[in-house]
Design an enzyme around this catalytic site. Structure first.
Site, PDB file in Angstrom:
ATOM      1  N   ASP A   1     106.618  83.564  77.331  1.00 33.76           N
ATOM      2  CA  ASP A   1     106.121  84.857  77.823  1.00 33.76           C
ATOM      3  C   ASP A   1     105.222  85.461  76.748  1.00 33.76           C
ATOM      4  OD1 ASP A   1     107.734  85.782  75.786  1.00 33.76           O
ATOM      5  OD2 ASP A   1     108.974  87.071  77.041  1.00 33.76           O
TER       6      ASP A   1
ATOM      7  N   ASP B   1     104.948  89.120  74.545  1.00 33.88           N
ATOM      8  CA  ASP B   1     105.690  90.342  74.254  1.00 33.88           C
ATOM      9  C   ASP B   1     104.801  91.362  73.549  1.00 33.88           C
ATOM     10  OD1 ASP B   1     108.482  89.138  74.820  1.00 33.88           O
ATOM     11  OD2 ASP B   1     107.684  87.780  73.299  1.00 33.88           O
TER      12      ASP B   1
ATOM     13  N   ASP C   1     106.512  90.973  78.598  1.00 32.17           N
ATOM     14  CA  ASP C   1     107.469  92.029  78.242  1.00 32.17           C
ATOM     15  C   ASP C   1     106.736  93.143  77.517  1.00 32.17           C
ATOM     16  OD1 ASP C   1     109.694  90.763  79.279  1.00 32.17           O
ATOM     17  OD2 ASP C   1     110.228  89.786  77.384  1.00 32.17           O
TER      18      ASP C   1
HETATM   19  P1  TTP Z   1     111.629  86.276  73.582  1.00 26.75           P
HETATM   20  O1  TTP Z   1     110.356  86.619  74.239  1.00 26.75           O
HETATM   21  O2  TTP Z   1     112.765  85.949  74.480  1.00 26.75           O
HETATM   22  O3  TTP Z   1     111.478  85.044  72.582  1.00 26.75           O
HETATM   23  P2  TTP Z   1     110.267  84.529  71.696  1.00 26.75           P
HETATM   24  O4  TTP Z   1     109.059  85.365  71.893  1.00 26.75           O
HETATM   25  O5  TTP Z   1     110.779  84.407  70.310  1.00 26.75           O
HETATM   26  O6  TTP Z   1     110.025  83.054  72.215  1.00 26.75           O
HETATM   27  P3  TTP Z   1     109.135  82.595  73.464  1.00 26.75           P
HETATM   28  O7  TTP Z   1     107.896  82.014  72.880  1.00 26.75           O
HETATM   29  O8  TTP Z   1     109.953  81.570  74.162  1.00 26.75           O
HETATM   30  O9  TTP Z   1     108.867  83.778  74.327  1.00 26.75           O
HETATM   31  O10 TTP Z   1     112.113  87.463  72.659  1.00 26.75           O
HETATM   32  C1  TTP Z   1     111.262  88.045  71.701  1.00 26.75           C
HETATM   33  C2  TTP Z   1     112.037  88.904  70.758  1.00 26.75           C
HETATM   34  O11 TTP Z   1     112.499  90.069  71.379  1.00 26.75           O
HETATM   35  C3  TTP Z   1     113.266  88.217  70.201  1.00 26.75           C
HETATM   36  O12 TTP Z   1     113.181  88.218  68.812  1.00 26.75           O
HETATM   37  C4  TTP Z   1     114.421  89.051  70.549  1.00 26.75           C
HETATM   38  C5  TTP Z   1     113.822  90.350  71.003  1.00 26.75           C
HETATM   39  N1  TTP Z   1     114.530  90.940  72.132  1.00 26.75           N
HETATM   40  C6  TTP Z   1     115.194  92.131  71.932  1.00 26.75           C
HETATM   41  O13 TTP Z   1     115.180  92.690  70.840  1.00 26.75           O
HETATM   42  N2  TTP Z   1     115.866  92.689  72.979  1.00 26.75           N
HETATM   43  C7  TTP Z   1     115.906  92.086  74.195  1.00 26.75           C
HETATM   44  O14 TTP Z   1     116.522  92.631  75.109  1.00 26.75           O
HETATM   45  C8  TTP Z   1     115.204  90.834  74.392  1.00 26.75           C
HETATM   46  C9  TTP Z   1     115.208  90.133  75.699  1.00 26.75           C
HETATM   47  C10 TTP Z   1     114.527  90.308  73.319  1.00 26.75           C
HETATM   48 MN    MN Z   2     108.375  85.838  73.844  1.00 24.97          MN
HETATM   49 MN    MN Z   3     110.189  88.230  75.803  1.00 25.45          MN
END
Ligand code: TTP
Ligand code: MN
Ligand code: MN
Ligand code: MN
Length: 359
Positions: free
Chosen positions: A204, A206, A283
């Site tokens: 995703d 973020d 996100d």
């Molecule tokens: P993710 O997007 O789940 O993971 P990521 O970006 O490290 O890996 P990917 O490339 O697969 O997307 O989460 C990003 C960060 O957000 C992770 O460090 C944890 C944090 N987080 C929170 O703090 N609270 C939450 O509710 C969620 C879902 C994530």
């Molecule tokens: Mn992510």
């Molecule tokens: Mn995420």
């Protein structure tokens, strides 16, 4: 002089937040196997076991060399008996029977497919698995009751399975910046998660959003999503209001991964060609300016790095760290910080840049 392998091992610290973990490392042939077992433990609701395998894998990611034999592992932290057995078998035979049979198992494959659906967690996937369901198609075929998120998850399943590239993340960044600038001039937007750690693909994209004038960020999310909606860019969104109260969420509350920021789990429609488009998970999180450093640290990851930071704070420093604040239980006060560097310093940790938080 260059330290030999055993000296290197002795320098590997116990907590992942004390170590530098680059994205590319030398032991994928071992870490990938240990992570299968970690994931399988998670599917079986065994969190302790899952974290143990993940910690073991993470230690190997921090090594500056490829593991050649069991001697290389002497004096390394976090390697339990089970992990060592698996590593030994891979070093000797090229693969581990336990890992390979797990990978091939009906349960592992079904749980992977079902939890891979946006909106589906381990508990729901496990219930479906025990009812004989194995894939998104099975859910549609048998007419399962799905909530709104899960419906979107099934509908866009194939697109959401495809990794998001950095180039796609940059296009999404431009869109989000345009949306935020349109509804709140002066707001700041930061790319978070895996892409901030230097990954070139992700599941995703973020984003963390704030405004230097505290209070201006309140209620921002619905304005952003309305703007995106009007442009026809949203396939799905669910916004949750900010529910953070220092008095209630601070020291009294167990440190938890879930934060309470205003946030939006969404699916964007991304134009990929003149007549092609794809769905991408995005996100969005809005943070008050005074919590921005903590939110930045909390949303950069990796998940294990975050978990270890909180464990370090609690067990070694008698502090409670969340994505909102750092509370010192000995002095009974909140430690305010404007930058990630200050938070590491409060925690008595060497600053680890995002690109080396790939624990
Ligand atoms: P993710 O997007 O789940 O993971 P990521 O970006 O490290 O890996 P990917 O490339 O697969 O997307 O989460 C990003 C960060 O957000 C992770 O460090 C944890 C944090 N987080 C929170 O703090 N609270 C939450 O509710 C969620 C879902 C994530
Ligand atoms: Mn992510
Ligand atoms: Mn995420
Ligand atoms: Mn190296």
């Amino acid at each position: 002089t260059k330290p030999n392998i055993d000296q290197t091992a002795m320098l590997v610290k116990t907590y992942a937040c004390q170590r530098r973990t680059p994205l590319k490392h030398h032991n994928s042939f071992l870490t990938e196997a240990l992570e299968i077992l970690s994931q399988n433990a998670e599917y079986n609701d065994n969190e302790g076991r899952s974290v143990a395998f993940r910690r073991a894998a993470s230690v190997l990611k921090a090594l500056p060399h490829r593991v050649k034999n069991m001697e290389d592992l002497r004096s390394l932290p976090c390697l339990g008996d089970h992990s060592q057995r698996v590593i030994k078998e891979i070093l000797e035979d090229g693969s581990s029977r336990e890992v390979e049979s797990t990978r091939q198992s009906d349960q592992f494959q079904a749980m992977k497919a079902l939890t891979g659906i946006f909106g589906v967690g381990v508990r729901t996937a496990d219930r479906w698995f025990r009812e004989g369901l194995r894939s998104p198609d099975d859910l549609v075929r048998t007419g399962q009751q799905l909530n709104r998120a899960q419906q979107a998850g099934v509908q866009y399943y194939d697109d959401l399975q495809k990794p998001v590239t950095k180039a796609e993340a940059d296009v999404i960044s431009d869109i989000v910046e345009k949306a935020v600038r349109a509804v709140l001039p002066g707001a700041e937007i930061r790319l978070m998660g895996g892409f901030r750690r230097g990954k070139d693909v992700g599941h995703d994209v973020d984003f963390l959003i704030t405004h230097p004038e505290e209070g201006k960020e309140e209620g921002l999310m619905p304005k952003i999503t309305n703007w995106l909606e009007e442009q026809g860019l949203l396939l799905y969104e669910k916004t949750t209001r900010n529910s953070y109260l220092e008095k209630m969420d601070g020291p009294a509350r167990a440190p938890n991964n879930m934060d309470r920021f205003e946030r939006c789990f969404s699916i964007f429609k991304l134009q990929t060609g003149s007549e092609t488009e794809r769905a991408v998970r995005v996100d969005l999180v809005v943070s008050p300016y005074s919590q921005f450093a903590f939110a930045t640290l909390g949303w950069t990851g990796s998940k294990l790095f975050e978990r270890e930071l909180r464990r370090w704070a609690g067990q070694e420093k008698h502090m409670s760290l969340s994505s909102h604040a750092l509370y010192d239980s000995k002095q009974n006060l909140y430690l305010r910080a404007k930058t990630e560097e200050e938070i590491f310093a409060f925690l008595d940790l060497e600053f680890i840049p995002p690109s080396e938080r790939n624990a």
